[in-house]
Scaffold this motif. Structure first.
Motif, PDB file in Angstrom:
ATOM      1  N   GLU A   1       0.831  -1.208   0.000  1.00  0.00           N
ATOM      2  CA  GLU A   1       0.000   0.000   0.000  1.00  0.00           C
ATOM      3  C   GLU A   1       0.866   1.258   0.000  1.00  0.00           C
ATOM      4  O   GLU A   1       0.588   2.226  -0.721  1.00  0.00           O
ATOM      5  CB  GLU A   1      -0.909  -0.013   1.227  1.00  0.00           C
ATOM      6  CG  GLU A   1      -1.860   1.161   1.293  1.00  0.00           C
ATOM      7  CD  GLU A   1      -2.736   1.107   2.530  1.00  0.00           C
ATOM      8  OE1 GLU A   1      -3.106   2.193   3.003  1.00  0.00           O
ATOM      9  OE2 GLU A   1      -3.047   0.001   3.010  1.00  0.00           O
ATOM     10  N   LEU A   2       1.936   1.245   0.781  1.00  0.00           N
ATOM     11  CA  LEU A   2       2.847   2.390   0.802  1.00  0.00           C
ATOM     12  C   LEU A   2       3.534   2.596  -0.547  1.00  0.00           C
ATOM     13  O   LEU A   2       3.731   3.729  -0.991  1.00  0.00           O
ATOM     14  CB  LEU A   2       3.891   2.218   1.904  1.00  0.00           C
ATOM     15  CG  LEU A   2       3.390   2.436   3.323  1.00  0.00           C
ATOM     16  CD1 LEU A   2       4.472   2.066   4.327  1.00  0.00           C
ATOM     17  CD2 LEU A   2       2.977   3.881   3.528  1.00  0.00           C
ATOM     18  N   GLU A   3       3.902   1.493  -1.199  1.00  0.00           N
ATOM     19  CA  GLU A   3       4.516   1.606  -2.525  1.00  0.00           C
ATOM     20  C   GLU A   3       3.547   2.247  -3.519  1.00  0.00           C
ATOM     21  O   GLU A   3       3.952   3.091  -4.327  1.00  0.00           O
ATOM     22  CB  GLU A   3       4.948   0.223  -3.027  1.00  0.00           C
ATOM     23  CG  GLU A   3       6.152  -0.328  -2.314  1.00  0.00           C
ATOM     24  CD  GLU A   3       6.460  -1.761  -2.707  1.00  0.00           C
ATOM     25  OE1 GLU A   3       5.564  -2.443  -3.263  1.00  0.00           O
ATOM     26  OE2 GLU A   3       7.593  -2.202  -2.463  1.00  0.00           O
ATOM     27  N   GLU A   4       2.275   1.869  -3.440  1.00  0.00           N
ATOM     28  CA  GLU A   4       1.269   2.469  -4.321  1.00  0.00           C
ATOM     29  C   GLU A   4       1.127   3.958  -4.044  1.00  0.00           C
ATOM     30  O   GLU A   4       1.023   4.768  -4.967  1.00  0.00           O
ATOM     31  CB  GLU A   4      -0.080   1.768  -4.153  1.00  0.00           C
ATOM     32  CG  GLU A   4      -0.111   0.361  -4.691  1.00  0.00           C
ATOM     33  CD  GLU A   4      -1.413  -0.355  -4.370  1.00  0.00           C
ATOM     34  OE1 GLU A   4      -2.367   0.300  -3.899  1.00  0.00           O
ATOM     35  OE2 GLU A   4      -1.473  -1.577  -4.591  1.00  0.00           O
ATOM     36  N   ARG A   5       1.153   4.334  -2.782  1.00  0.00           N
ATOM     37  CA  ARG A   5       1.034   5.756  -2.429  1.00  0.00           C
ATOM     38  C   ARG A   5       2.239   6.555  -2.931  1.00  0.00           C
ATOM     39  O   ARG A   5       2.089   7.673  -3.407  1.00  0.00           O
ATOM     40  CB  ARG A   5       0.897   5.918  -0.915  1.00  0.00           C
ATOM     41  CG  ARG A   5      -0.441   5.472  -0.388  1.00  0.00           C
ATOM     42  CD  ARG A   5      -0.530   5.692   1.094  1.00  0.00           C
ATOM     43  NE  ARG A   5      -1.803   5.235   1.611  1.00  0.00           N
ATOM     44  CZ  ARG A   5      -2.215   5.453   2.842  1.00  0.00           C
ATOM     45  NH1 ARG A   5      -1.465   6.126   3.686  1.00  0.00           N
ATOM     46  NH2 ARG A   5      -3.380   5.010   3.237  1.00  0.00           N
ATOM     47  N   VAL A   6       3.417   5.985  -2.795  1.00  0.00           N
ATOM     48  CA  VAL A   6       4.615   6.671  -3.280  1.00  0.00           C
ATOM     49  C   VAL A   6       4.554   6.825  -4.792  1.00  0.00           C
ATOM     50  O   VAL A   6       4.871   7.898  -5.332  1.00  0.00           O
ATOM     51  CB  VAL A   6       5.892   5.917  -2.839  1.00  0.00           C
ATOM     52  CG1 VAL A   6       7.118   6.438  -3.567  1.00  0.00           C
ATOM     53  CG2 VAL A   6       6.085   6.030  -1.342  1.00  0.00           C
ATOM     54  N   ASP A   7       4.134   5.790  -5.505  1.00  0.00           N
ATOM     55  CA  ASP A   7       4.005   5.882  -6.962  1.00  0.00           C
ATOM     56  C   ASP A   7       3.010   6.976  -7.347  1.00  0.00           C
ATOM     57  O   ASP A   7       3.260   7.761  -8.261  1.00  0.00           O
ATOM     58  CB  ASP A   7       3.560   4.538  -7.551  1.00  0.00           C
ATOM     59  CG  ASP A   7       4.646   3.485  -7.500  1.00  0.00           C
ATOM     60  OD1 ASP A   7       5.830   3.870  -7.332  1.00  0.00           O
ATOM     61  OD2 ASP A   7       4.319   2.292  -7.611  1.00  0.00           O
TER      62      ASP A   7
ATOM     63  N   SER B   1       2.148   9.618  -5.570  1.00  0.00           N
ATOM     64  CA  SER B   1       2.751  10.911  -5.259  1.00  0.00           C
ATOM     65  C   SER B   1       3.784  11.313  -6.307  1.00  0.00           C
ATOM     66  O   SER B   1       3.853  12.479  -6.709  1.00  0.00           O
ATOM     67  CB  SER B   1       3.414  10.880  -3.884  1.00  0.00           C
ATOM     68  OG  SER B   1       2.473  10.575  -2.893  1.00  0.00           O
ATOM     69  N   GLU B   2       4.589  10.367  -6.762  1.00  0.00           N
ATOM     70  CA  GLU B   2       5.583  10.664  -7.788  1.00  0.00           C
ATOM     71  C   GLU B   2       4.900  11.092  -9.088  1.00  0.00           C
ATOM     72  O   GLU B   2       5.366  12.014  -9.759  1.00  0.00           O
ATOM     73  CB  GLU B   2       6.471   9.444  -8.030  1.00  0.00           C
ATOM     74  CG  GLU B   2       7.457   9.186  -6.919  1.00  0.00           C
ATOM     75  CD  GLU B   2       8.234   7.905  -7.118  1.00  0.00           C
ATOM     76  OE1 GLU B   2       7.851   7.073  -7.985  1.00  0.00           O
ATOM     77  OE2 GLU B   2       9.240   7.723  -6.411  1.00  0.00           O
ATOM     78  N   ARG B   3       3.802  10.418  -9.436  1.00  0.00           N
ATOM     79  CA  ARG B   3       3.082  10.806 -10.657  1.00  0.00           C
ATOM     80  C   ARG B   3       2.515  12.209 -10.532  1.00  0.00           C
ATOM     81  O   ARG B   3       2.578  13.008 -11.467  1.00  0.00           O
ATOM     82  CB  ARG B   3       1.969   9.794 -10.966  1.00  0.00           C
ATOM     83  CG  ARG B   3       2.474   8.492 -11.549  1.00  0.00           C
ATOM     84  CD  ARG B   3       1.335   7.658 -12.138  1.00  0.00           C
ATOM     85  NE  ARG B   3       0.272   7.374 -11.188  1.00  0.00           N
ATOM     86  CZ  ARG B   3       0.234   6.326 -10.369  1.00  0.00           C
ATOM     87  NH1 ARG B   3       1.217   5.446 -10.408  1.00  0.00           N
ATOM     88  NH2 ARG B   3      -0.774   6.131  -9.546  1.00  0.00           N
TER      89      ARG B   3
END
Length: 112
Positions: free
Chosen positions: A91-97, A99-101
């Motif tokens: 879930e954190l990886e999805e949030r970081v992705d 945010s980066e987008r």
């Protein structure tokens, strides 16, 4: 057979580390002289003895005896916690992705 292989690997690793420590000590003793060799050798031997008498030495002894439980025998509760942590990490990886987008999209928009 597997425990014997892990014991032989552990013994070989400890042997290589011991030989590397001795070789490093000899090189430093030759470079810095005899006044270095005796006190540092005594301090190093004492530190190694203390370290191997403590929890580290006990863990190594259990591992070499084969009485340490294998990694596959993890309790169910620990496996459940590990699965939960993996889910939270995903879930954190999805949030970081996401945010980066958003940041990349924001940096492409020209300011007026």
């Amino acid at each position: 057979m597997r425990t014997r292989d892990s014991r032989s690997h552990m013994t070989a690793t400890l042997g290589v580390l011991g030989l590397a420590a001795i070789a490093g000590y000899v090189v430093l003793a030759l470079a810095l002289g005899g006044r270095f060799a005796v006190p540092i050798g005594m301090i190093g031997a004492g530190a190694a003895a203390l370290a191997l008498r403590g929890p580290l030495g006990q863990a190594i002894a259990r591992r070499l005896d084969g009485s340490d439980p294998p990694a596959e025998a993890l309790p169910d509760q620990l496996m459940a916690e590990l699965d939960e942590v993996r889910g939270r990490l995903a879930e954190l990886e999805e949030r970081v992705d996401f945010s980066e987008r958003l940041l990349a999209q924001h940096s492409r928009v020209p300011e007026r």
